[in-house]
Design an enzyme around this catalytic site. Structure first.
Site, PDB file in Angstrom:
ATOM      1  CG  ASN A   1      10.884 -13.453   6.747  1.00 31.38           C
ATOM      2  OD1 ASN A   1      10.072 -13.815   5.886  1.00 31.38           O
ATOM      3  ND2 ASN A   1      11.050 -14.080   7.892  1.00 31.38           N
TER       4      ASN A   1
ATOM      5  CG  HIS B   1     -19.325  29.816   7.612  1.00 27.45           C
ATOM      6  ND1 HIS B   1     -19.279  28.957   8.688  1.00 27.45           N
ATOM      7  CD2 HIS B   1     -18.602  30.902   7.979  1.00 27.45           C
ATOM      8  CE1 HIS B   1     -18.570  29.505   9.668  1.00 27.45           C
ATOM      9  NE2 HIS B   1     -18.147  30.683   9.260  1.00 27.45           N
TER      10      HIS B   1
ATOM     11  CB  SER C   1     -26.678  12.908 -19.239  1.00 28.26           C
ATOM     12  OG  SER C   1     -27.889  12.195 -19.126  1.00 28.26           O
TER      13      SER C   1
ATOM     14  CE  LYS D   1     -26.356  17.002 -15.710  1.00 27.83           C
ATOM     15  NZ  LYS D   1     -26.832  15.812 -15.017  1.00 27.83           N
TER      16      LYS D   1
ATOM     17  CD  GLU E   1     -19.629  14.285 -10.649  1.00 28.10           C
ATOM     18  OE1 GLU E   1     -20.538  13.622 -10.144  1.00 28.10           O
ATOM     19  OE2 GLU E   1     -19.665  14.706 -11.821  1.00 28.10           O
TER      20      GLU E   1
ATOM     21  CE1 TYR F   1       6.551 -11.156   5.841  1.00 30.25           C
ATOM     22  CE2 TYR F   1       6.171 -13.453   6.435  1.00 30.25           C
ATOM     23  CZ  TYR F   1       5.948 -12.378   5.594  1.00 30.25           C
ATOM     24  OH  TYR F   1       5.116 -12.532   4.508  1.00 30.25           O
TER      25      TYR F   1
ATOM     26  CD  GLN G   1       1.499 -12.903   0.505  1.00 30.55           C
ATOM     27  OE1 GLN G   1       2.564 -13.495   0.550  1.00 30.55           O
ATOM     28  NE2 GLN G   1       0.379 -13.500   0.176  1.00 30.55           N
TER      29      GLN G   1
ATOM     30  CE  LYS H   1       4.180  -8.230  -0.890  1.00 28.43           C
ATOM     31  NZ  LYS H   1       4.618  -8.030   0.517  1.00 28.43           N
TER      32      LYS H   1
END
Ligand code: ARG
Length: 459
Positions: free
Chosen positions: A110, A156, A277, A283, A290, A317, A322, A325
């Protein structure tokens, strides 16, 4: 393999339950910290006469060999082990027998896991700080190169007042400088060693926790053992710092995405950071930006996840912990990956200053300056504001701009207008006149650049 705790049990753990319980597939990342922590612990046990120094020396030496073998890849993790702590201890005992079995005196998994994770996250946090600094360097470079490049400033997402691209880049540099301060604060707050808290209540051995803490680079020890083993505040706090960095990155990426559209064309991303693309030959997509924007959701999710895991668990504990993590690892790995891509993406993009200038022109972006012109000639601001509003309406009706509106028309609106109005509302003047501290004028941006440069030097 027989469990360390097999003595208490009549039956073996079910295989699926074993897999479900095991954390080695993700906590093996912390092998260095686990070994360093064990070395410091063994040295303390030897120094305090809790185990013979011949044992502590042998343990430290063998742990060093295990570390080297793991680094070199000559020793593989046993995926059947319950976790990294059990694995290293079992490997030690495999190599030196009964001496290895002395290591876990006055310690529990622990406090061990609490220590390992803190040490691991301190290192990873330093790496994130370094990556944020690199990103800030790229922003500084852009700001310096384009400190006089005029672009529309928006509120805006409507053209509001002209700003410079340098000013815009420095806004992000300011955000990321706060991120560094936040990470450093979080690191300072978490810098107490939990080791020696043991299972939850401390220990009957005469240990020296401060010795271990100093050896491992902590400022001191966690003063309450129950808190020592169950404190995961730092996971929440780091997660939150990472989420804020992602929020900043995501805002920046949103602008990059917008600016690289044909509607804006303020910037061109380098081919090496763009994709095509599979169907549309024309493209060129800003996938990196993104993805960074998208991954922000993951990092926010990690923060919500850890907050929720922790909210109901009683002291001290509990195995729920666990779950700390995978969440914090995902968060730090995601933020690191995003920072590592954002920096070269920014450093290689091209700035189309003509398009920026064109977008800033003719869109009444200088209307505030037009009103300020009247104010400086003695008119109250509200009156000037109204007159300019009417002038804008007139321009729209007559399909013209404030720059091109003839002086007679201006005079119809107010006698205070004169030939010098055209100079007052040209974009260069609008930028140059914004001399207030923090404003968009070049000298002010230069001050911001200086501030960030000295921040980077001193942090
Ligand atoms: N793998 C465990 C974790 O990550 C280590 C601590 C286990 N302690 C225990 N009492 N079962 O939390």
């Amino acid at each position: 393999m027989e469990k360390m705790w097999a003595g208490r049990f009549a039956k073996e753990l079910d295989a699926a339950a074993n897999d479900f319980n095991s954390s080695i597939r993700f906590d093996s990342k912390m092998f260095r910290e686990d070994i360093r922590g064990s070395m410091a612990h063994a040295a303390m046990l030897g120094a305090k006469g809790i185990i013979p120094t011949t044992s502590s020396e042998k343990i430290i030496e063998t742990l060093g060999e295990i570390l080297a073998d793991l680094e070199e890849g000559t020793l593989d993790f046993d995926m059947n082990a319950e976790d990294i702590h059990m694995f290293i201890e079992a490997e030690l005992t495999k190599r030196i027998g009964d001496i290895g079995k002395q290591l876990h005196t006055a310690r529990s998994r622990n406090d061990q896991v609490a220590l390992d994770l803190k040490m691991y996250m301190k290192t990873r946090t330093d790496e994130v700080i370094a990556l944020v600094k690199e990103l800030m360097e790229a922003l500084l470079m852009l700001a310096k190169e384009h400190k006089g490049v005029i672009m529309p400033g928006y509120t805006h997402l409507q053209r509001a007042q002209p700003v410079t691209f340098g000013h815009h880049m420095m806004a992000y540099a300011m955000m990321f400088s706060r991120d560094i301060v936040r990470l450093k604060n979080a690191k300072a707050l978490m810098n107490t060693s939990p080791l020696g808290s043991c299972a939850l209540a401390g220990t009957t051995y005469d240990t020296d926790r401060d010795m271990v803490a100093a050896e491992l680079g902590f400022d001191g020890v966690a003063l309450n053992s129950l808190d020592g083993v169950s404190d995961r505040d730092y996971c929440v706090e780091l997660s939150s710092c990472f989420a804020i960095i992602m929020m900043h990155l995501s805002r920046l990426c949103e602008e990059i995405i917008m600016w690289s559209s044909w509607e804006f064309k303020f910037i061109d991303l380098d081919d090496s950071y763009s994709t095509g693309s599979s169907i549309m030959p024309q493209k060129k997509n800003p996938d990196m930006a993104e993805l960074i924007r998208g991954k922000t959701g993951r990092v926010y999710g990690d923060l919500m996840g850890i907050l929720t895991v922790l909210k109901g668990i009683p002291l001290a504990y509990n195995k729920d912990m666990q779950e700390d993590k995978e969440s914090i690892f995902d968060s730090v790995e995601t933020v690191s990956a995003c920072l590592s891509i954002a920096t070269p993406m920014l450093a290689t993009m091209r700035v189309n200053k003509e398009n920026m200038y064109r977008a800033a022109s003719g869109g009444f972006i200088n209307a505030t300056d037009c009103a300020d012109y009247l104010v400086k000639k003695g008119m109250p601001f509200r009156t000037a504001y109204k007159i300019v509003g009417q002038s804008v309406a007139m321009c729209i009706a007559e399909k013209t701009t404030l720059e091109e509106l003839p002086l007679e028309k201006y005079k119809e609106m107010s006698e205070l207008f004169d030939e010098d109005i055209y100079e007052a509302i040209n974009l260069e003047t609008c930028v140059a006149k914004r001399i207030s501290k923090g404003g968009t004028n070049v000298a002010s941006v230069e001050m911001q650049i200086e501030y960030i440069e000295s921040f980077l030097k001193n942090s």
